[in-house]
Design a protein around this motif. Structure first.
Motif, mmCIF file in Angstrom:
data_model
loop_
_atom_site.group_PDB
_atom_site.id
_atom_site.type_symbol
_atom_site.label_atom_id
_atom_site.label_comp_id
_atom_site.label_asym_id
_atom_site.label_seq_id
_atom_site.Cartn_x
_atom_site.Cartn_y
_atom_site.Cartn_z
ATOM 1 N N GLY A 197 -22.169 -2.117 -7.225
ATOM 2 C CA GLY A 197 -23.001 -1.478 -7.842
ATOM 3 C C GLY A 197 -22.512 -0.190 -8.469
ATOM 4 O O GLY A 197 -22.805 0.234 -9.593
ATOM 5 N N GLN A 198 -21.570 0.446 -8.082
ATOM 6 C CA GLN A 198 -21.045 1.973 -8.241
ATOM 7 C C GLN A 198 -19.868 2.252 -7.855
ATOM 8 O O GLN A 198 -19.006 2.871 -6.555
ATOM 9 C CB GLN A 198 -21.127 2.829 -7.840
ATOM 10 N N THR A 199 -18.698 0.683 -8.411
ATOM 11 C CA THR A 199 -17.106 0.882 -8.128
ATOM 12 C C THR A 199 -16.994 2.140 -8.691
ATOM 13 O O THR A 199 -17.493 3.284 -10.102
ATOM 14 C CB THR A 199 -16.571 -0.700 -9.465
ATOM 15 N N SER A 200 -15.641 2.833 -8.022
ATOM 16 C CA SER A 200 -14.851 3.841 -8.035
ATOM 17 C C SER A 200 -13.811 4.054 -9.038
ATOM 18 O O SER A 200 -13.176 4.386 -9.924
ATOM 19 C CB SER A 200 -14.325 4.852 -7.136
ATOM 20 N N VAL A 201 -12.662 2.624 -7.815
ATOM 21 C CA VAL A 201 -11.343 2.468 -9.214
ATOM 22 C C VAL A 201 -11.320 1.015 -9.647
ATOM 23 O O VAL A 201 -10.150 0.846 -9.658
ATOM 24 C CB VAL A 201 -10.548 2.551 -7.639
ATOM 25 N N SER A 202 -12.392 0.208 -10.282
ATOM 26 C CA SER A 202 -11.480 -1.244 -10.303
ATOM 27 C C SER A 202 -13.063 -1.019 -11.302
ATOM 28 O O SER A 202 -13.763 -0.049 -12.158
ATOM 29 C CB SER A 202 -11.695 -1.931 -9.504
ATOM 30 N N VAL A 203 -13.161 -2.311 -12.173
ATOM 31 C CA VAL A 203 -13.784 -2.679 -12.721
ATOM 32 C C VAL A 203 -15.680 -2.934 -12.473
ATOM 33 O O VAL A 203 -15.823 -3.183 -11.586
ATOM 34 C CB VAL A 203 -13.663 -3.952 -14.286
ATOM 35 N N PRO A 204 -16.426 -2.156 -13.066
ATOM 36 C CA PRO A 204 -17.502 -2.325 -12.261
ATOM 37 C C PRO A 204 -18.701 -4.304 -11.872
ATOM 38 O O PRO A 204 -17.571 -5.168 -12.161
ATOM 39 C CB PRO A 204 -19.140 -2.522 -13.195
ATOM 40 N N GLY A 205 -18.888 -4.263 -10.994
ATOM 41 C CA GLY A 205 -19.701 -6.074 -10.476
ATOM 42 C C GLY A 205 -18.228 -5.872 -9.471
ATOM 43 O O GLY A 205 -18.213 -6.901 -9.213
ATOM 44 N N SER A 206 -17.025 -5.199 -9.465
ATOM 45 C CA SER A 206 -15.961 -5.933 -7.905
ATOM 46 C C SER A 206 -15.480 -4.629 -6.805
ATOM 47 O O SER A 206 -16.105 -4.288 -7.115
ATOM 48 C CB SER A 206 -14.325 -5.902 -9.037
ATOM 49 N N ILE A 207 -14.979 -5.989 -6.017
ATOM 50 C CA ILE A 207 -14.076 -5.155 -4.835
ATOM 51 C C ILE A 207 -13.361 -4.892 -4.864
ATOM 52 O O ILE A 207 -12.822 -5.423 -5.954
ATOM 53 C CB ILE A 207 -14.818 -5.469 -3.586
ATOM 54 N N SER A 208 -12.521 -3.845 -4.715
ATOM 55 C CA SER A 208 -11.197 -3.800 -5.069
ATOM 56 C C SER A 208 -10.508 -2.806 -3.657
ATOM 57 O O SER A 208 -11.137 -2.434 -2.691
ATOM 58 C CB SER A 208 -10.819 -2.693 -5.753
ATOM 59 N N ALA A 209 -8.792 -2.649 -3.915
ATOM 60 C CA ALA A 209 -8.430 -1.480 -2.855
ATOM 61 C C ALA A 209 -7.092 -0.890 -3.163
ATOM 62 O O ALA A 209 -6.526 -1.922 -3.938
ATOM 63 C CB ALA A 209 -7.640 -2.328 -1.655
ATOM 64 N N ALA A 210 -7.239 0.574 -3.264
ATOM 65 C CA ALA A 210 -5.933 1.119 -3.870
ATOM 66 C C ALA A 210 -5.570 2.079 -3.440
ATOM 67 O O ALA A 210 -6.583 3.162 -2.979
ATOM 68 C CB ALA A 210 -6.546 1.359 -5.752
ATOM 69 N N PRO A 211 -4.250 2.447 -3.029
ATOM 70 C CA PRO A 211 -3.796 3.420 -2.497
ATOM 71 C C PRO A 211 -3.524 4.744 -4.005
ATOM 72 O O PRO A 211 -3.836 5.059 -4.889
ATOM 73 C CB PRO A 211 -1.648 3.060 -1.743
ATOM 74 N N LEU A 212 -3.856 5.569 -2.859
ATOM 75 C CA LEU A 212 -4.645 6.522 -3.935
ATOM 76 C C LEU A 212 -2.555 7.867 -3.675
ATOM 77 O O LEU A 212 -3.063 8.216 -2.400
ATOM 78 C CB LEU A 212 -5.728 7.707 -3.660
ATOM 79 N N THR A 213 -2.246 8.186 -4.763
ATOM 80 C CA THR A 213 -1.796 9.374 -4.874
ATOM 81 C C THR A 213 -1.762 10.463 -5.623
ATOM 82 O O THR A 213 -0.803 11.754 -5.740
ATOM 83 C CB THR A 213 -0.647 8.686 -5.155
#
Length: 172
Positions: A152-168
């Motif tokens: 409902g409130q994605t920060s690193v991907s498109v709305p409505g999805s789940i994701s994982a990302a390394p942050l640099t």
């Protein structure tokens, strides 16, 4: 909610004292501009750049300073800005310090660093806490992996999805 700027654009200046924060909201379809003219401050753990103008729309904002700063706020649709004497930032810093110690211990023992899951009810501040802890880790030279499971409130991907990302880099 009644907007401070229903009658038109405003220009405000705030001297924010040590360990205080400027809080405000910006209504949808409006824009607020913020510039730090003196001192140091951060938003969600990401440091503001002196004399750079930031634009906000349709958001709740809290600009925190450990040492004091001067902020200029202008625009329309700004909802009741005020300087707060209370802030959870000291507690957030304590959590960050605990995680730093766990990272240090993990490195010494050759293990992976800590894994953290933040859960709670809607609008409890989970995303805010995540952003602050992630940004503090990045500022210390770490590359945390952010698993964003809030569809409902994605920060690193498109709305409505789940994701994982390394942050640099720090995230907004």
């Amino acid at each position: 909610m009644q907007s401070l700027t229903d009658s038109g654009p405003v220009e405000l200046s705030f001297d924010v004292g040590k360990e205080k924060e400027l809080r405000f909201s910006v209504n949808a379809k409006h824009k607020a501009k913020l510039t730090m003219t003196k001192g140091r401050a951060e938003i969600f753990g990401s440091e503001l750049v002196l004399k750079k103008t930031y634009t906000f729309t349709d958001r709740n904002i809290a600009i925190f300073t450990w040492h004091g700063c001067t902020l200029e706020l202008s625009g329309t649709g700004i909802v009741m800005p005020y300087v707060s004497d209370t802030s959870p930032m000291r507690t957030y810093l304590d959590v960050h310090a605990s995680l730093e110690e766990k990272r240090r211990q993990a490195k010494l023992s050759g293990h992976a660093g800590p894994v953290v899951m933040i859960v709670g009810p809607v609008d409890a501040g989970k995303s805010t806490l995540c952003h602050i802890l992630l940004n503090y880790a990045v500022r210390r030279g770490h590359v945390p992996i952010f698993a964003d499971l809030d569809v409902g409130q994605t920060s690193v991907s498109v709305p409505g999805s789940i994701s994982a990302a390394p942050l640099t880099e720090c995230i907004d």
